[in-house]
Design an enzyme around this catalytic site. Structure first.
Site, PDB file in Angstrom:
ATOM      1  N   GLY A   1       3.006 -37.245  14.284  1.00  0.00           N
ATOM      2  CA  GLY A   1       2.424 -37.916  13.086  1.00  0.00           C
ATOM      3  C   GLY A   1       2.882 -37.246  11.940  1.00  0.00           C
ATOM      4  O   GLY A   1       4.167 -37.384  11.875  1.00  0.00           O
ATOM      5  N   ARG A   2       2.522 -36.779  10.794  1.00  0.00           N
ATOM      6  CA  ARG A   2       2.951 -36.454   9.306  1.00  0.00           C
ATOM      7  C   ARG A   2       3.915 -35.280   9.681  1.00  0.00           C
ATOM      8  O   ARG A   2       4.709 -35.848   9.315  1.00  0.00           O
ATOM      9  CB  ARG A   2       1.587 -36.454   8.306  1.00  0.00           C
ATOM     10  CG  ARG A   2       1.368 -37.812   7.439  1.00  0.00           C
ATOM     11  CD  ARG A   2       0.320 -37.452   6.537  1.00  0.00           C
ATOM     12  NE  ARG A   2      -1.407 -38.910   6.751  1.00  0.00           N
ATOM     13  CZ  ARG A   2      -2.103 -38.881   7.625  1.00  0.00           C
ATOM     14  NH1 ARG A   2      -2.335 -37.710   7.909  1.00  0.00           N
ATOM     15  NH2 ARG A   2      -3.038 -39.696   7.136  1.00  0.00           N
ATOM     16  N   ILE A   3       3.377 -34.549   9.800  1.00  0.00           N
ATOM     17  CA  ILE A   3       3.599 -33.460  10.004  1.00  0.00           C
ATOM     18  C   ILE A   3       5.491 -33.354  11.511  1.00  0.00           C
ATOM     19  O   ILE A   3       6.070 -32.960  10.052  1.00  0.00           O
ATOM     20  CB  ILE A   3       2.918 -31.724  10.553  1.00  0.00           C
ATOM     21  CG1 ILE A   3       2.033 -32.446   9.631  1.00  0.00           C
ATOM     22  CG2 ILE A   3       3.461 -30.741  10.691  1.00  0.00           C
ATOM     23  CD1 ILE A   3       0.830 -30.756  10.197  1.00  0.00           C
TER      24      ILE A   3
ATOM     25  N   THR B   1       3.073 -24.318  14.714  1.00  0.00           N
ATOM     26  CA  THR B   1       2.853 -23.906  13.634  1.00  0.00           C
ATOM     27  C   THR B   1       1.042 -24.778  13.867  1.00  0.00           C
ATOM     28  O   THR B   1       0.737 -25.208  12.772  1.00  0.00           O
ATOM     29  CB  THR B   1       4.040 -24.412  12.980  1.00  0.00           C
ATOM     30  OG1 THR B   1       3.714 -26.264  13.217  1.00  0.00           O
ATOM     31  CG2 THR B   1       4.966 -23.640  12.558  1.00  0.00           C
ATOM     32  N   SER B   2       0.835 -25.352  14.960  1.00  0.00           N
ATOM     33  CA  SER B   2       0.161 -26.437  15.334  1.00  0.00           C
ATOM     34  C   SER B   2      -1.485 -25.936  15.657  1.00  0.00           C
ATOM     35  O   SER B   2      -1.792 -25.524  14.873  1.00  0.00           O
ATOM     36  CB  SER B   2       0.834 -27.541  16.176  1.00  0.00           C
ATOM     37  OG  SER B   2      -0.884 -28.634  16.357  1.00  0.00           O
ATOM     38  N   ARG B   3      -1.252 -25.659  17.242  1.00  0.00           N
ATOM     39  CA  ARG B   3      -2.728 -25.134  17.351  1.00  0.00           C
ATOM     40  C   ARG B   3      -2.688 -23.841  19.087  1.00  0.00           C
ATOM     41  O   ARG B   3      -1.797 -24.549  19.554  1.00  0.00           O
ATOM     42  CB  ARG B   3      -3.977 -25.947  18.198  1.00  0.00           C
ATOM     43  CG  ARG B   3      -4.199 -26.604  16.558  1.00  0.00           C
ATOM     44  CD  ARG B   3      -5.438 -25.597  16.379  1.00  0.00           C
ATOM     45  NE  ARG B   3      -6.085 -25.995  14.840  1.00  0.00           N
ATOM     46  CZ  ARG B   3      -6.339 -25.794  13.721  1.00  0.00           C
ATOM     47  NH1 ARG B   3      -4.803 -25.977  13.517  1.00  0.00           N
ATOM     48  NH2 ARG B   3      -6.867 -26.987  12.985  1.00  0.00           N
TER      49      ARG B   3
ATOM     50  N   ARG C   1       2.289 -40.033  21.448  1.00  0.00           N
ATOM     51  CA  ARG C   1       1.626 -41.320  22.028  1.00  0.00           C
ATOM     52  C   ARG C   1       1.862 -42.415  21.736  1.00  0.00           C
ATOM     53  O   ARG C   1       2.047 -42.879  23.009  1.00  0.00           O
ATOM     54  CB  ARG C   1       0.354 -41.030  21.791  1.00  0.00           C
ATOM     55  CG  ARG C   1      -0.654 -39.482  22.415  1.00  0.00           C
ATOM     56  CD  ARG C   1      -2.584 -39.851  21.929  1.00  0.00           C
ATOM     57  NE  ARG C   1      -2.709 -40.075  20.509  1.00  0.00           N
ATOM     58  CZ  ARG C   1      -3.476 -39.458  20.062  1.00  0.00           C
ATOM     59  NH1 ARG C   1      -4.577 -39.817  20.842  1.00  0.00           N
ATOM     60  NH2 ARG C   1      -2.851 -40.141  18.578  1.00  0.00           N
TER      61      ARG C   1
ATOM     62  N   GLY D   1       1.131 -21.359   7.986  1.00  0.00           N
ATOM     63  CA  GLY D   1       1.176 -22.824   7.475  1.00  0.00           C
ATOM     64  C   GLY D   1       0.931 -23.295   7.087  1.00  0.00           C
ATOM     65  O   GLY D   1       1.719 -24.380   6.119  1.00  0.00           O
TER      66      GLY D   1
ATOM     67  N   HIS E   1      -1.045 -17.399  10.960  1.00  0.00           N
ATOM     68  CA  HIS E   1      -1.375 -18.462  10.419  1.00  0.00           C
ATOM     69  C   HIS E   1      -1.174 -18.951   9.214  1.00  0.00           C
ATOM     70  O   HIS E   1      -2.114 -19.689   8.072  1.00  0.00           O
ATOM     71  CB  HIS E   1      -2.932 -18.583  10.833  1.00  0.00           C
ATOM     72  CG  HIS E   1      -3.114 -20.225  10.879  1.00  0.00           C
ATOM     73  ND1 HIS E   1      -4.156 -20.673  12.139  1.00  0.00           N
ATOM     74  CD2 HIS E   1      -2.859 -21.626  10.635  1.00  0.00           C
ATOM     75  CE1 HIS E   1      -4.267 -21.682  12.662  1.00  0.00           C
ATOM     76  NE2 HIS E   1      -3.267 -22.239  11.784  1.00  0.00           N
TER      77      HIS E   1
ATOM     78  N   GLU F   1      -7.102 -16.391  18.199  1.00  0.00           N
ATOM     79  CA  GLU F   1      -7.002 -16.081  17.360  1.00  0.00           C
ATOM     80  C   GLU F   1      -8.420 -15.151  17.489  1.00  0.00           C
ATOM     81  O   GLU F   1      -9.310 -16.064  17.122  1.00  0.00           O
ATOM     82  CB  GLU F   1      -6.451 -17.258  16.290  1.00  0.00           C
ATOM     83  CG  GLU F   1      -5.351 -17.923  16.344  1.00  0.00           C
ATOM     84  CD  GLU F   1      -5.010 -18.436  15.674  1.00  0.00           C
ATOM     85  OE1 GLU F   1      -5.510 -18.444  13.998  1.00  0.00           O
ATOM     86  OE2 GLU F   1      -3.894 -18.828  15.398  1.00  0.00           O
TER      87      GLU F   1
END
Length: 328
Positions: free
Chosen positions: A159-161, A241-243, A181, A292, A290, A272
């Site tokens: 996606g964007r990131i 750096t996502s989840r 996807r 980012g 966290h 977390e």
């Protein structure tokens, strides 16, 4: 007769300028001491508020939403990810959910690239060595790392990131690969010089660095499972750096400790703010709290989007950043 201002409950401390503007526009209740709200606090908030402004630290689940008062019509999330909000329950109660997409792309991509550079070059190890006053000077074989130029980068989620990371990594001479996807448009794929892998398993087995950029959903929980992590070559690095929930943290920690992976750069964690204590003892891992999206500019932009979403909704229009349950 002037329109009544909506009652907006904000769950955490936001930038001063954002809070000031919110108080000018709305009937706003702030959390000045920035202490995370308890479940009881959140229930009281949804009972009374017209608009709730939560953050990632607030779990707005079905149990909390079941206590919502009739006036709660909007959850204006301060952040992009909405995995902490039960979207289906919100939809059932006719509560609109908004987020703040787009404004954190460059900041998160910068942090990702920083980790891609820091882990193979052992920057955190070197910094700790200097602070411990144990450095004895330069030598030809001391603390050798790996260059990233010419290495294969596998991006999970384009996606964007993911695309912003691809542009940065391409400038550093990395070979760009991705699993998503949906395949990118051929023109964008050509611009990024990115190779698409329909099979995540096949991509993982051939990468030098793997970085995660997909949302946390039931479908992506432990997407990087123990089985998939085992597909990586021993010289590979994992960046997240996502989840945290997307990676099986226990499996990752075991493999790093056994030398089955070269290293990892983690800005997010599965539980977390708790961090696996075994991770803390590993030298081949860079751990960040966290950070980012933690820039002044990013937080201000997030706040502005929250305000726009609330103001648009209060004026009787569809807010620009509505989140649809079907999107996730």
């Amino acid at each position: 007769m002037p329109q009544k201002k909506p009652l907006v409950v904000v769950t955490r401390k936001l930038p001063d300028a954002i809070e000031t503007r919110m108080m000018e526009l709305f009937d706003t209740r702030l959390n000045l001491d920035d202490k995370p709200m308890s479940k009881a606090d959140l229930i009281e908030a949804v009972k009374t508020a017209d608009v709730l402004v939560p953050t990632i630290t607030d779990r707005i689940d079905a149990a909390i939403l079941s206590q919502a008062g009739p006036n709660l019509k909007l959850i204006a999330n301060f952040g992009t990810g909405v995995d902490h909000i039960d979207l289906a329950s919100a939809r059932q109660r006719s509560v609109t959910v908004t987020n703040t997409p787009g404004v954190l792309t460059e900041d998160t991509a910068d942090m990702t690239m920083a980790l891609i550079l820091a882990v193979p070059r052992r920057l955190a190890e070197g910094e700790r060595l200097l602070r411990s006053e144990k450095w004895n000077g330069w030598s030809p074989t001391h603390m050798l790392g790996h260059r990233i130029w010419g290495k294969r980068l596998g991006i999970i989620g384009m996606g964007r990131i993911g695309q912003a990371v691809a542009r940065r990594a391409k400038a550093f001479g990395m070979s760009i690969h991705y699993h998503n996807r949906k395949r990118l448009h051929p023109e964008l794929e050509a611009e990024l010089e990115a190779t698409y892998w329909e099979s995540l398993d096949q991509m993982l087995a051939r990468m030098d660095v793997v970085t995660v950029h997909c949302p946390h959903t039931p479908a992506t929980f432990h997407l990087l499972s123990a089985r998939r992590l085992a597909l990586l070559q021993p010289h590979a690095y994992v960046i997240n750096t996502s989840r945290g929930e997307i990676v099986d943290e226990n499996a990752l920690t075991r493999m790093l400790g056994r030398g089955e992976l070269a290293g990892a750069g983690l800005d997010v964690f599965e539980h977390e703010p708790a961090v696996n204590p075994k991770l803390l003892g590993l030298d081949n891992v860079v751990l960040l709290p966290h950070l980012g999206s933690a820039t002044i500019e990013g937080r201000m932009d997030m706040g502005e989007k929250v305000i726009i979403n609330i103001k648009t909704f209060a004026d009787g229009h569809n807010p620009p950043d509505r989140v649809l349950a079907s999107m996730f």
